[in-house]
Enzyme design. Sequence first.
Site, PDB file in Angstrom:
ATOM      1  N   LYS A   1      -7.257  -1.405   6.010  1.00 49.67           N
ATOM      2  CA  LYS A   1      -7.398  -2.173   4.765  1.00 49.67           C
ATOM      3  C   LYS A   1      -6.396  -3.326   4.711  1.00 49.67           C
ATOM      4  CE  LYS A   1      -7.160   1.511   1.964  1.00 49.67           C
ATOM      5  NZ  LYS A   1      -7.467   2.861   2.479  1.00 49.67           N
TER       6      LYS A   1
ATOM      7  N   ARG B   1     -13.126  12.711   4.289  1.00 43.87           N
ATOM      8  CA  ARG B   1     -11.858  13.404   4.584  1.00 43.87           C
ATOM      9  C   ARG B   1     -11.440  14.260   3.410  1.00 43.87           C
ATOM     10  NH1 ARG B   1      -8.043   8.859   5.513  1.00 43.87           N
ATOM     11  NH2 ARG B   1      -6.471  10.492   5.599  1.00 43.87           N
TER      12      ARG B   1
ATOM     13  N   SER C   1      -6.485   4.456   8.138  1.00 43.09           N
ATOM     14  CA  SER C   1      -7.064   4.166   6.829  1.00 43.09           C
ATOM     15  C   SER C   1      -6.263   3.088   6.104  1.00 43.09           C
ATOM     16  CB  SER C   1      -7.091   5.461   6.000  1.00 43.09           C
ATOM     17  OG  SER C   1      -7.303   5.208   4.639  1.00 43.09           O
TER      18      SER C   1
ATOM     19  N   ASP D   1     -13.818   2.695   5.785  1.00 47.67           N
ATOM     20  CA  ASP D   1     -12.756   3.479   5.153  1.00 47.67           C
ATOM     21  C   ASP D   1     -13.264   4.135   3.870  1.00 47.67           C
ATOM     22  OD1 ASP D   1     -10.056   4.523   4.936  1.00 47.67           O
ATOM     23  OD2 ASP D   1      -9.938   3.255   3.163  1.00 47.67           O
TER      24      ASP D   1
ATOM     25  N   HIS E   1       0.836  -1.202   0.000  1.00 52.59           N
ATOM     26  CA  HIS E   1       0.000   0.000   0.000  1.00 52.59           C
ATOM     27  C   HIS E   1       0.866   1.245   0.000  1.00 52.59           C
ATOM     28  CE1 HIS E   1      -4.191   1.337   0.584  1.00 52.59           C
ATOM     29  NE2 HIS E   1      -3.617   2.451   1.018  1.00 52.59           N
TER      30      HIS E   1
HETATM   31  N1  URA Z   1      -4.038   6.085   1.402  1.00 56.93           N
HETATM   32  C1  URA Z   1      -4.997   5.502   2.151  1.00 56.93           C
HETATM   33  O1  URA Z   1      -5.361   4.350   1.957  1.00 56.93           O
HETATM   34  N2  URA Z   1      -5.563   6.244   3.099  1.00 56.93           N
HETATM   35  C2  URA Z   1      -5.212   7.515   3.345  1.00 56.93           C
HETATM   36  O2  URA Z   1      -5.751   8.093   4.235  1.00 56.93           O
HETATM   37  C3  URA Z   1      -4.215   8.107   2.567  1.00 56.93           C
HETATM   38  C4  URA Z   1      -3.633   7.368   1.592  1.00 56.93           C
END
Ligand code: URA
Length: 437
Positions: A189, A170, A185, A163, A84
């Site tokens: 995930k 956000r 966040s 999320d 990620h």
């Molecule tokens: N990537 C994400 O998954 N969440 C965020 O808040 C910022 C970048």
Amino acid sequence: VTEDVRDALARKRDGGVLTEDEIRSLVLGYARGEVADHVASAFLMAAFIRGLDGAETASLTRAMVESGTTLPLRGVSRPKVDKHSTGGVADAVTLVFAPLAASLGLAVAKLSGRGLGHTGGTLDKLESIPGLRTDLTVDALERQVEEVGCAVAAQSRDLVPADGTLYALREATATVPSVPLIAASVMSKKLAVETDLILLDVKAGSGAFMKTPEEAAELAGVCVGLGEAWGRRCTAAVTDMSQPLGDAVGNALDIAEAVTILRGQDHGRLRELTLLFASQAMEALTGVPSAEAVSRAEHALESGDGLETFRRMVEAQGGDPRVVDDPATVLPSAPHIRPLLADLPGAVTSMDGEAIGRASVMLGAGRLRKGDAIDPSVGIVLHAKIGDRVEVGQPVGEIHARDPVSADAAAARVLASMTVSEEPVEPPPLVYGWHHA
Ligand code: URA
């Protein structure tokens, strides 16, 4: 309920601490549609300004994971890795990493996000491939990962729905660049999917939410700490985002660039970083020594193995697989393409990655408001990197736009975002450091 929620909001507003139950009822209530946008917005803004301590961040992360089902991936036999990015510009690492790692014998089940602020989103990019779907069910995701080796899907009603909803809010409320909110966040995930290794690409610089390597290192530490608390193996790299990573800033343009890398035809920083992550994953999960992992990953790009896996992933998700043979014909293209010509001579000293990302959003490649539609065809191609010498009038890229007026505006923004000097300039490092748990 309202009185309690208001008390909790007031306490956070004044610098106090929220309990696990308070955070859980806000987050789960919002995901279920029972907590209004304005209440969740107030929470986000208070959390942004006051910060969240370690326990609050862990509670937020846990509540987000609990908002959906988790994905145990019991039916997947290969070693499982997830990756990620905290968000960047021309950051298509996942598009190359997922099929590359899969072609090396690993499994990648990836939940991605949409474009956020000035940064691009993997889902938006992938959906520029005609027919491609990212709304996979848990079962479909697992089946695809076992069969193809990789899948990239959206958060859904099943997977971390909180999320999906909070991310969009956000974006709309200027509460994105916060260490605990990004950490929760990202990690929600990653924790919702049972994998053997979590790889995080924590971006630092003008194109990232964290503008300095120090802030990015703090975010990396919080993320890795959450992974550790969950008993998960997690490695984070703090990487350079002081300029766009690849050359393409948009959606279809990024897919075309990813295909070029998967064809072994592009040797820039995006390829280099993707190879680093793929070889890290291979070394960590299979015990192959580092040098061998790097050469196997390079071979998978040169031989076309990664490209074939990408084709199979696209096809499995309903997309047109001919995108790997002829991206220019299959992908949507913008009606107006304008060359970008350098307007100052010298070595490129700096770029404002956020301004370049915003220029792409203004072209229509990203969202100004929650739920806006995006135009997959538009964006920016910028070949110049920090350290390169440019001459006045030299082509340094292209603007892909809907019309000449927006193309001119974007070109002006991109050129204004770059500085040059007489003196030679060293390119910034690609990786600032690694964090492990
Ligand atoms: N990537 C994400 O998954 N969440 C965020 O808040 C910022 C970048």
